[in-house]
Design an enzyme around this catalytic site. Structure first.
Site, PDB file in Angstrom:
ATOM      1  N   LYS A  10     122.168  36.569  90.877  1.00 30.22           N
ATOM      2  CA  LYS A  10     122.002  37.309  89.684  1.00 30.22           C
ATOM      3  C   LYS A  10     122.542  36.695  88.358  1.00 30.22           C
ATOM      4  O   LYS A  10     123.441  35.833  88.523  1.00 30.22           O
ATOM      5  CB  LYS A  10     122.328  38.654  89.627  1.00 30.22           C
ATOM      6  CG  LYS A  10     121.642  39.733  90.619  1.00 30.22           C
ATOM      7  CD  LYS A  10     122.038  41.232  90.343  1.00 30.22           C
ATOM      8  CE  LYS A  10     121.241  42.089  91.377  1.00 30.22           C
ATOM      9  NZ  LYS A  10     121.435  43.449  91.244  1.00 30.22           N
ATOM     10  N   TYR A  50     111.422  45.403  89.698  1.00 26.76           N
ATOM     11  CA  TYR A  50     112.106  46.598  89.694  1.00 26.76           C
ATOM     12  C   TYR A  50     111.398  47.929  89.236  1.00 26.76           C
ATOM     13  O   TYR A  50     112.268  49.089  89.036  1.00 26.76           O
ATOM     14  CB  TYR A  50     113.436  46.547  88.851  1.00 26.76           C
ATOM     15  CG  TYR A  50     114.651  45.885  89.403  1.00 26.76           C
ATOM     16  CD1 TYR A  50     115.245  46.253  90.557  1.00 26.76           C
ATOM     17  CD2 TYR A  50     115.137  44.655  88.842  1.00 26.76           C
ATOM     18  CE1 TYR A  50     116.137  45.399  91.127  1.00 26.76           C
ATOM     19  CE2 TYR A  50     116.132  43.782  89.296  1.00 26.76           C
ATOM     20  CZ  TYR A  50     116.687  44.170  90.455  1.00 26.76           C
ATOM     21  OH  TYR A  50     117.791  43.356  91.077  1.00 26.76           O
ATOM     22  N   ASN A 113     126.368  42.896  89.632  1.00 29.30           N
ATOM     23  CA  ASN A 113     126.609  42.921  91.212  1.00 29.30           C
ATOM     24  C   ASN A 113     126.506  41.728  91.950  1.00 29.30           C
ATOM     25  O   ASN A 113     126.360  41.581  93.288  1.00 29.30           O
ATOM     26  CB  ASN A 113     126.464  44.258  91.986  1.00 29.30           C
ATOM     27  CG  ASN A 113     124.940  44.316  92.062  1.00 29.30           C
ATOM     28  OD1 ASN A 113     124.209  43.599  91.774  1.00 29.30           O
ATOM     29  ND2 ASN A 113     124.460  45.751  92.934  1.00 29.30           N
ATOM     30  N   HIS A 116     120.745  40.633  94.846  1.00 26.59           N
ATOM     31  CA  HIS A 116     120.043  41.621  95.262  1.00 26.59           C
ATOM     32  C   HIS A 116     119.573  41.140  96.857  1.00 26.59           C
ATOM     33  O   HIS A 116     119.435  39.776  97.031  1.00 26.59           O
ATOM     34  CB  HIS A 116     118.799  41.612  94.303  1.00 26.59           C
ATOM     35  CG  HIS A 116     117.772  42.284  94.759  1.00 26.59           C
ATOM     36  ND1 HIS A 116     117.528  43.710  94.585  1.00 26.59           N
ATOM     37  CD2 HIS A 116     116.748  41.993  95.706  1.00 26.59           C
ATOM     38  CE1 HIS A 116     116.441  44.250  95.288  1.00 26.59           C
ATOM     39  NE2 HIS A 116     116.016  43.277  95.984  1.00 26.59           N
ATOM     40  N   GLU A 127     108.470  41.700  98.065  1.00 23.87           N
ATOM     41  CA  GLU A 127     109.383  41.088  97.138  1.00 23.87           C
ATOM     42  C   GLU A 127     109.073  39.479  97.308  1.00 23.87           C
ATOM     43  O   GLU A 127     109.067  38.795  96.426  1.00 23.87           O
ATOM     44  CB  GLU A 127     110.930  41.407  97.230  1.00 23.87           C
ATOM     45  CG  GLU A 127     110.923  42.953  96.758  1.00 23.87           C
ATOM     46  CD  GLU A 127     112.450  43.368  96.986  1.00 23.87           C
ATOM     47  OE1 GLU A 127     112.594  44.507  96.827  1.00 23.87           O
ATOM     48  OE2 GLU A 127     113.082  42.550  97.560  1.00 23.87           O
TER      49      GLU A 127
HETATM   50  P1  CMP Z   1     119.741  46.062  93.375  1.00 24.81           P
HETATM   51  O1  CMP Z   1     120.366  45.862  94.718  1.00 24.81           O
HETATM   52  O2  CMP Z   1     119.377  44.633  92.693  1.00 24.81           O
HETATM   53  O3  CMP Z   1     118.982  47.167  92.992  1.00 24.81           O
HETATM   54  C1  CMP Z   1     118.995  47.804  91.688  1.00 24.81           C
HETATM   55  C2  CMP Z   1     119.945  47.383  90.802  1.00 24.81           C
HETATM   56  O4  CMP Z   1     120.251  48.210  90.066  1.00 24.81           O
HETATM   57  C3  CMP Z   1     121.284  47.289  91.571  1.00 24.81           C
HETATM   58  O5  CMP Z   1     121.183  46.080  92.605  1.00 24.81           O
HETATM   59  C4  CMP Z   1     122.383  47.286  90.432  1.00 24.81           C
HETATM   60  O6  CMP Z   1     122.052  45.727  89.676  1.00 24.81           O
HETATM   61  C5  CMP Z   1     121.678  48.090  89.373  1.00 24.81           C
HETATM   62  N1  CMP Z   1     122.307  49.257  89.057  1.00 24.81           N
HETATM   63  C6  CMP Z   1     122.981  49.829  88.143  1.00 24.81           C
HETATM   64  N2  CMP Z   1     123.371  50.891  88.067  1.00 24.81           N
HETATM   65  C7  CMP Z   1     122.998  51.359  89.377  1.00 24.81           C
HETATM   66  C8  CMP Z   1     123.286  52.678  89.922  1.00 24.81           C
HETATM   67  N3  CMP Z   1     123.941  53.571  89.524  1.00 24.81           N
HETATM   68  N4  CMP Z   1     122.923  52.575  91.084  1.00 24.81           N
HETATM   69  C9  CMP Z   1     122.184  51.575  91.885  1.00 24.81           C
HETATM   70  N5  CMP Z   1     121.924  50.335  91.399  1.00 24.81           N
HETATM   71  C10 CMP Z   1     122.314  50.203  89.905  1.00 24.81           C
END
Ligand code: CMP
Length: 139
Positions: A10, A50, A113, A116, A127
């Site tokens: 990311k 998403y 984070n 993904h 995906e």
């Molecule tokens: P990802 O695994 O890419 O899937 C959804 C993304 O939303 C997650 O990682 C985070 O980058 C983002 N995100 C932000 N806030 C939340 C939350 N409260 N719970 C889950 N995903 C979140």
């Protein structure tokens, strides 16, 4: 079984120049990078990727974040690749991520984070299809 999964490094991670450190963790776990490209998503691309989260309160911020800079999109291949990648990534929230995982070491917060990974074989197939043509994947 040998599976494929979609992985994304990311914008928070590309900004800190740590894509190599993240790929090292993936490869060290036995996952093979069989497709990879660095791209910058449009708002439409991020919204589509998403879409499953579109009713969630974090959706708009997530789309803004994922379009804020370059990302590295990958197809990973290996034994139980979907589950293995999730294990190497660690929990979504870095506060809950096990020691040694990518998110424990590199993630900034629950949104930024660093990575993904597809959450099921079915979603992985969708995906991958959204991000790569068949001839871009070389196993
Ligand atoms: P990802 O695994 O890419 O899937 C959804 C993304 O939303 C997650 O990682 C985070 O980058 C983002 N995100 C932000 N806030 C939340 C939350 N409260 N719970 C889950 N995903 C979140």
């Amino acid at each position: 079984a040998i599976e494929r999964t979609l992985s994304i490094i990311k914008p928070d991670a590309t900004a800190r120049n740590i894509t190599g450190k993240i790929i090292d963790k993936l490869e060290s776990a036995g996952l093979k990078v069989v497709a990879q490209k660095r791209v910058k998503w449009s708002t439409e691309q991020a919204q589509k990727f998403y879409e499953v989260h579109k009713e969630r309160p974090f959706y708009n911020d997530l789309v803004t974040f994922m379009t804020s800079g370059p990302i590295v999109v990958q197809v990973l291949e290996g034994e139980n690749a979907v589950a293995k990648n999730r294990e190497v990534m660690g929990a979504t929230n870095p506060k809950d991520a096990a020691a040694g995982t990518i998110r424990a070491e590199f993630a900034e917060d629950i949104e930024r984070n660093s990575v993904h990974g597809s959450d099921s074989a079915e979603n992985a197939a969708a995906e991958i299809k959204l991000n790569f043509s068949d001839d871009e994947i070389v196993g």
